[in-house]
Design a protein around this motif. Sequence first.
Motif, mmCIF file in Angstrom:
data_model
loop_
_atom_site.group_PDB
_atom_site.id
_atom_site.type_symbol
_atom_site.label_atom_id
_atom_site.label_comp_id
_atom_site.label_asym_id
_atom_site.label_seq_id
_atom_site.Cartn_x
_atom_site.Cartn_y
_atom_site.Cartn_z
ATOM 1 N N ASP A 20 -5.449 -41.353 -73.293
ATOM 2 C CA ASP A 20 -5.304 -41.933 -71.945
ATOM 3 C C ASP A 20 -6.641 -41.920 -71.210
ATOM 4 O O ASP A 20 -7.010 -42.879 -70.534
ATOM 5 C CB ASP A 20 -4.281 -41.127 -71.125
ATOM 6 N N THR A 21 -7.353 -40.800 -71.322
ATOM 7 C CA THR A 21 -8.634 -40.672 -70.624
ATOM 8 C C THR A 21 -9.617 -41.724 -71.123
ATOM 9 O O THR A 21 -10.289 -42.392 -70.324
ATOM 10 C CB THR A 21 -9.218 -39.264 -70.857
ATOM 11 N N MET A 44 -18.372 -36.020 -79.168
ATOM 12 C CA MET A 44 -19.612 -36.050 -78.389
ATOM 13 C C MET A 44 -19.753 -37.380 -77.660
ATOM 14 O O MET A 44 -20.186 -37.428 -76.503
ATOM 15 C CB MET A 44 -20.798 -35.789 -79.313
ATOM 16 N N ALA A 45 -19.363 -38.459 -78.325
ATOM 17 C CA ALA A 45 -19.427 -39.784 -77.693
ATOM 18 C C ALA A 45 -18.523 -39.842 -76.459
ATOM 19 O O ALA A 45 -18.920 -40.376 -75.410
ATOM 20 C CB ALA A 45 -19.016 -40.864 -78.702
ATOM 21 N N LEU A 46 -17.316 -39.283 -76.563
ATOM 22 C CA LEU A 46 -16.424 -39.269 -75.401
ATOM 23 C C LEU A 46 -17.034 -38.444 -74.271
ATOM 24 O O LEU A 46 -16.958 -38.822 -73.097
ATOM 25 C CB LEU A 46 -15.041 -38.716 -75.789
ATOM 26 N N GLY A 47 -17.643 -37.320 -74.622
ATOM 27 C CA GLY A 47 -18.300 -36.511 -73.601
ATOM 28 C C GLY A 47 -19.395 -37.280 -72.878
ATOM 29 O O GLY A 47 -19.491 -37.252 -71.639
ATOM 30 N N LEU A 48 -20.220 -37.996 -73.642
ATOM 31 C CA LEU A 48 -21.289 -38.789 -73.027
ATOM 32 C C LEU A 48 -20.697 -39.895 -72.160
ATOM 33 O O LEU A 48 -21.178 -40.169 -71.062
ATOM 34 C CB LEU A 48 -22.187 -39.382 -74.122
ATOM 35 N N GLY A 52 -13.320 -32.017 -62.666
ATOM 36 C CA GLY A 52 -13.416 -33.047 -63.701
ATOM 37 C C GLY A 52 -14.090 -32.524 -64.956
ATOM 38 O O GLY A 52 -13.547 -32.659 -66.044
ATOM 39 N N ALA A 53 -15.262 -31.932 -64.797
ATOM 40 C CA ALA A 53 -16.005 -31.488 -65.983
ATOM 41 C C ALA A 53 -15.221 -30.446 -66.778
ATOM 42 O O ALA A 53 -15.224 -30.469 -68.017
ATOM 43 C CB ALA A 53 -17.373 -30.952 -65.585
ATOM 44 N N GLU A 92 -17.966 -39.817 -70.588
ATOM 45 C CA GLU A 92 -17.361 -39.218 -69.398
ATOM 46 C C GLU A 92 -18.373 -38.488 -68.533
ATOM 47 O O GLU A 92 -18.002 -37.866 -67.529
ATOM 48 C CB GLU A 92 -16.243 -38.259 -69.816
ATOM 49 N N GLY A 93 -19.645 -38.531 -68.915
ATOM 50 C CA GLY A 93 -20.677 -37.931 -68.075
ATOM 51 C C GLY A 93 -20.782 -36.419 -68.170
ATOM 52 O O GLY A 93 -21.365 -35.765 -67.306
ATOM 53 N N VAL A 94 -20.210 -35.841 -69.230
ATOM 54 C CA VAL A 94 -20.329 -34.397 -69.449
ATOM 55 C C VAL A 94 -21.743 -34.094 -69.964
ATOM 56 O O VAL A 94 -22.296 -34.857 -70.760
ATOM 57 C CB VAL A 94 -19.281 -33.925 -70.477
ATOM 58 N N ALA A 95 -22.322 -32.991 -69.527
ATOM 59 C CA ALA A 95 -23.639 -32.590 -70.027
ATOM 60 C C ALA A 95 -23.514 -32.236 -71.507
ATOM 61 O O ALA A 95 -22.736 -31.354 -71.882
ATOM 62 C CB ALA A 95 -24.162 -31.394 -69.239
#
Lengths: 297, 297
Positions: free
Chosen positions: A248-249, B191-195, A167-168, B197-200
């Motif tokens: 989509d994500t 960056m907002a999408l990363g946060l 996922g990451a 989605e739980g990405v570091a």
Amino acid sequence: MSQNIGVIGLGAMGRGMAQSLRRAGYTVHVCDVRLEAAQAFAAEGGVAHAHPAALAQHCEVVVSVVVNAAQTEEVLFGPHGAAAAMAAGSVFVMCSTVDPNWSIALEQRLGSLGLQYLDAPISGGSAKAASGEMTMMTSGRPEAYAKVGQALDAMAAKVYQLGDAAGAGSKVKIINQLLAGVHIAAAAEAMALGLREGVAADALYEVITHSAGNSWMFENRMAHVLAGDYTPLSAVDIFVKDLGLVLDTARATKFPLPLSATAHQMFMQASTAGHGREDDSAVIKIFPGITLPASNK
Amino acid sequence: MSQNIGVIGLGAMGRGMAQSLRRAGYTVHVCDVRLEAAQAFAAEGGVAHAHPAALAQHCEVVVSVVVNAAQTEEVLFGPHGAAAAMAAGSVFVMCSTVDPNWSIALEQRLGSLGLQYLDAPISGGSAKAASGEMTMMTSGRPEAYAKVGQALDAMAAKVYQLGDAAGAGSKVKIINQLLAGVHIAAAAEAMALGLREGVAADALYEVITHSAGNSWMFENRMAHVLAGDYTPLSAVDIFVKDLGLVLDTARATKFPLPLSATAHQMFMQASTAGHGREDDSAVIKIFPGITLPASNK
């Protein structure tokens, strides 16, 4: 270093990655929907197979470098798919750009078959793939990394390890694509305004590439526009697909992405206007009322 | 090198530019709406004046470093304005970010008074202004360049000469601002999408800044987000203004700018939500459903 390794998909990236592995001393097994591509590779060393199942019988590590999730499904679970032929404990390395949620589910599906999985999208282009200098954005279980060993480093100059589950890797990859897509469209919009306003395009390029408005994509892609050369290194339709994956994500959790949505519309406009297979910088052709630099070929 | 030169506006940029001119051996005359700012500068060398008209009597070159076109109008044509006090043949160097069409008209207005004009927006931030290493995007008549002499090089590491009439300098400057603004908003969106989605966040920053998705602004501004530090180096409201200028310029010829329009809406949303005077990276605060990194101060 006598490990057998499989590479499925010998396109611009996969062929270079297979070459890098061969150069590093691996016995490289390959297959491709174009059988002649596999045979051409094997003629210089390695083993060509007719389909993924045949390849998978020989390899504890199978690297998949196909276009998208649908092709990856076919490689694994289609007729002569690899999944049923892989030995328990083998690892499938998924290098395509896909919906991260699909990648997370695939780890579970392969796990239920006793197979390991690495979420491992790639970046950098064909030249860097051939020289073993591309980038991999990976995540997966420690057992999967252990099984793959040094093979990732043989293919990539930089292997980012982003987490202990699938996922990451795919999330970071699509966020990179979000930025790449928006930056190409923004570069086109900026250059189009400059042309509209009668600014000398080469002077604008010189100033921007030395200013705070610069991006990797502006510098790279606007050189194509200045040269009037839309030979596709990466095509408009790639960003129709990749920004679609991004949207989509985000939609899965109802998250708004205003710039990505706008850029996606711009690439779709370019595609529908007939530029889908041109270089992605051809998104500038959606702007009316300007004269683009002519090809100097 | 005994030339008298005037600098009007001793904000973050103007003060540094005046220092660079003094260091280069010019006699620097200054004024500012805050009289104490001019007096503080003069205490270390130079001459403070109460208003532009007083300054203009002593200087054949007057450099204006105020916020916008309205302030420039005031500097030139308001009570105690510089225009009426400047000697024939003197040159007015306009360093603000403005509508290019206004700058083109100003060259004509000053020309009718017998004055020379240089369209000379600046870029690079206060530190580079102080060290004489900023960038100037200039255009104007050869006589104006001749009159200014070496002063531009004393203030800037790079002086782009973009044409022999006003307009090109301001056009290139606003196109740089188009890209800078869209890139900041895109960096925030990514960056907002990363946060979400739980990405570091730190890992995402590391990967993007070494990938094709990078931009000068992503690298610079997302460091502020990671540090949770929204101290304004450049504020959200600057991009409300500058993207507004970009859109005004394009609207004058009915030219569409879909990404600029979207980014402008994002900055206005941030401003109206109360973040207008925070660092422009605070545009990320428009995204709901995420937890931003806390300040580590």
